[in-house]
Design a protein around this motif. Structure first.
Motif, PDB file in Angstrom:
ATOM      1  N   GLU A 194      58.074  60.702  28.896  1.00  0.00           N
ATOM      2  CA  GLU A 194      57.172  60.788  30.046  1.00  0.00           C
ATOM      3  C   GLU A 194      56.296  59.552  30.168  1.00  0.00           C
ATOM      4  O   GLU A 194      55.897  59.180  31.275  1.00  0.00           O
ATOM      5  N   GLN A 195      56.020  58.888  29.050  1.00  0.00           N
ATOM      6  CA  GLN A 195      55.217  57.660  29.078  1.00  0.00           C
ATOM      7  C   GLN A 195      56.044  56.431  29.437  1.00  0.00           C
ATOM      8  O   GLN A 195      55.497  55.341  29.624  1.00  0.00           O
ATOM      9  N   GLY A 196      57.369  56.579  29.487  1.00  0.00           N
ATOM     10  CA  GLY A 196      58.229  55.440  29.804  1.00  0.00           C
ATOM     11  C   GLY A 196      58.466  54.506  28.639  1.00  0.00           C
ATOM     12  O   GLY A 196      58.842  53.340  28.835  1.00  0.00           O
ATOM     13  N   LEU A 197      58.235  54.976  27.401  1.00  0.00           N
ATOM     14  CA  LEU A 197      58.459  54.150  26.227  1.00  0.00           C
ATOM     15  C   LEU A 197      59.929  54.155  25.847  1.00  0.00           C
ATOM     16  O   LEU A 197      60.708  54.977  26.329  1.00  0.00           O
ATOM     17  N   ALA A 198      60.328  53.240  24.979  1.00  0.00           N
ATOM     18  CA  ALA A 198      61.644  53.307  24.361  1.00  0.00           C
ATOM     19  C   ALA A 198      61.553  54.230  23.149  1.00  0.00           C
ATOM     20  O   ALA A 198      60.452  54.525  22.665  1.00  0.00           O
ATOM     21  N   MET A 199      62.690  54.684  22.641  1.00  0.00           N
ATOM     22  CA  MET A 199      62.686  55.703  21.588  1.00  0.00           C
ATOM     23  C   MET A 199      63.432  55.229  20.360  1.00  0.00           C
ATOM     24  O   MET A 199      64.586  54.799  20.435  1.00  0.00           O
ATOM     25  N   LEU A 200      62.756  55.318  19.217  1.00  0.00           N
ATOM     26  CA  LEU A 200      63.377  55.061  17.923  1.00  0.00           C
ATOM     27  C   LEU A 200      63.658  56.400  17.250  1.00  0.00           C
ATOM     28  O   LEU A 200      62.745  57.177  16.993  1.00  0.00           O
ATOM     29  N   THR A 201      64.925  56.693  16.990  1.00  0.00           N
ATOM     30  CA  THR A 201      65.248  57.851  16.169  1.00  0.00           C
ATOM     31  C   THR A 201      65.389  57.368  14.729  1.00  0.00           C
ATOM     32  O   THR A 201      65.565  56.175  14.474  1.00  0.00           O
ATOM     33  N   SER A 202      65.319  58.289  13.794  1.00  0.00           N
ATOM     34  CA  SER A 202      65.421  57.885  12.398  1.00  0.00           C
ATOM     35  C   SER A 202      66.298  58.865  11.648  1.00  0.00           C
ATOM     36  O   SER A 202      66.957  59.728  12.245  1.00  0.00           O
TER      37      SER A 202
END
Length: 356
Positions: A194-202
């Motif tokens: 919702e913030q428009g950030l990119a996502m790091l999964t781990s």
């Protein structure tokens, strides 16, 4: 979605940068050499993880600033910086400085929540304000506003012979658009989207009530795939929103017999933790991958979450030696990456940062 014939687009690596606490200089130098090697091998990015009160990198921004003067192309990131350890205003100054020094190559990866061992460290970290510190998403929102050059001071103008702005200096345009969030729950990935950030999964996520059944590793992959889908469903860019998957991956193509034996022992010792959920938040751990590049590629193509991403940041195992990391990085770039359709980035090519 990466399947045989669909190329992996971006390949990065993540490291703790371990060292001897009684003699830290050699370990820091080895890390810088590994970053330079990563650029020479064509990796798209290198990411540093925070470690406090341990023999691992406690100041990734400082290390990456040093690396910026030895490299020209490889992108930098933190995976992740827990903002509970940072003052957003001061951290924005450090990030802006690093981004300027590196020519727009910085990708801040962040998370929120109390620092690990909060009750033990809060007195040293925030001796007067620990009980009122806001360690929620609002801390990220503050950092984003500051990186976007919104005013944070009530004064701007000339005082004597000195000029002041009401925004943080130096300002690096585009840096705020390169912030990543390390999400491991439905709540966090929804918020990041919702913030428009990119996502790091781990390799660590919350099980959130899923039945682990007889194959917890497959359940992990399914939960992670669902989180990626949720993130993109609420992101302004939809399916084009950037997601990077992080796993511990150890190719053995050119490893010596001794190296391979140590690698397999390392994975074997860590594998039992992947069978159950841990702690009050019921955390799940991904299974580490070790073997030939062909074997690892085959395993990745059956991974439900991997099939949802086009870029990865593979984690180097901690406690290994510099020579081990040289071998692993070389096999990642020359064997495993190509097995997944990835092509090394040429020297001077545009990076994540410059591309915005």
């Amino acid at each position: 979605m990466p399947t045989p014939g669909v190329p992996l687009e971006k390949l990065g690596f993540l490291t703790l940068g371990t060292y001897d606490g009684d003699d830290p200089a050699p370990g820091h130098e080895h890390l810088l050499r590994e970053i330079v090697l990563g650029e020479e091998l064509g990796f798209d990015s290198v990411w540093l993880r925070h470690r406090h009160f341990q023999s691992g990198i406690s100041s990734p921004v400082t290390m990456l600033a040093a690396a910026s003067q030895r490299t020209s192309r490889i992108d930098f990131g933190t995976a992740v910086t827990p903002l509970g350890w940072e003052n957003p205003l001061r951290y924005a100054e450090d990030l802006g400085t690093l981004d300027i020094l590196s020519g727009g190559r910085m990708n801040p990866g962040i998370s929120v929540g109390p620092p690990i061992h909060w009750d033990d460290v809060k007195g040293g970290l925030y001796p007067d304000t620990a009980d009122v510190e806001d360690l929620t998403y609002t801390r990220v929102e503050r950092l984003l506003r500051i990186l976007r050059r919104e005013p944070v001071s009530t004064f701007s103008g000339v005082d004597g012979i000195e000029s002041f702005t009401d925004w943080v200096q130096p300002h690096s345009p585009g840096l705020a658009d390169r912030v990543w969030y390390g999400g491991g729950s439905r709540r966090s990935v929804r918020w990041a989207g919702e913030q428009g950030l990119a996502m790091l999964t781990s390799n660590v996520i919350q099980s959130e009530g899923h039945d682990l059944g007889d194959d917890a590793s497959r359940v992990f992959e399914q939960i992670q795939r669902e989180q990626i889908e949720l993130f993109r469903s609420v992101h302004p860019l939809g399916g084009a929103a950037r997601v990077s998957q992080g796993l511990v991956v150890i190719p053995t193509d050119t490893a010596t017999a001794d190296q391979e034996a140590r690698y397999r022992a390392y994975v074997e010792a860590r594998t039992p933790r992947t069978a159950v959920a841990h702690g009050p938040r019921q955390m799940l751990f991904a299974r580490d991958l070790v073997g030939s590049s062909e074997e690892i590629a085959e395993a990745l193509y059956t991974n439900a979450a991997f099939r949802e991403v086009r870029e990865v940041v593979w984690a180097l195992p901690f406690t290994f030696e510099h020579a081990d990391y040289v071998q692993i990085l070389t096999d990642m770039a020359t064997k495993l990456g190509p097995a997944l359709g990835w092509s090394p980035r040429a020297s001077g090519a545009t990076g994540i940062g410059a591309a915005g």
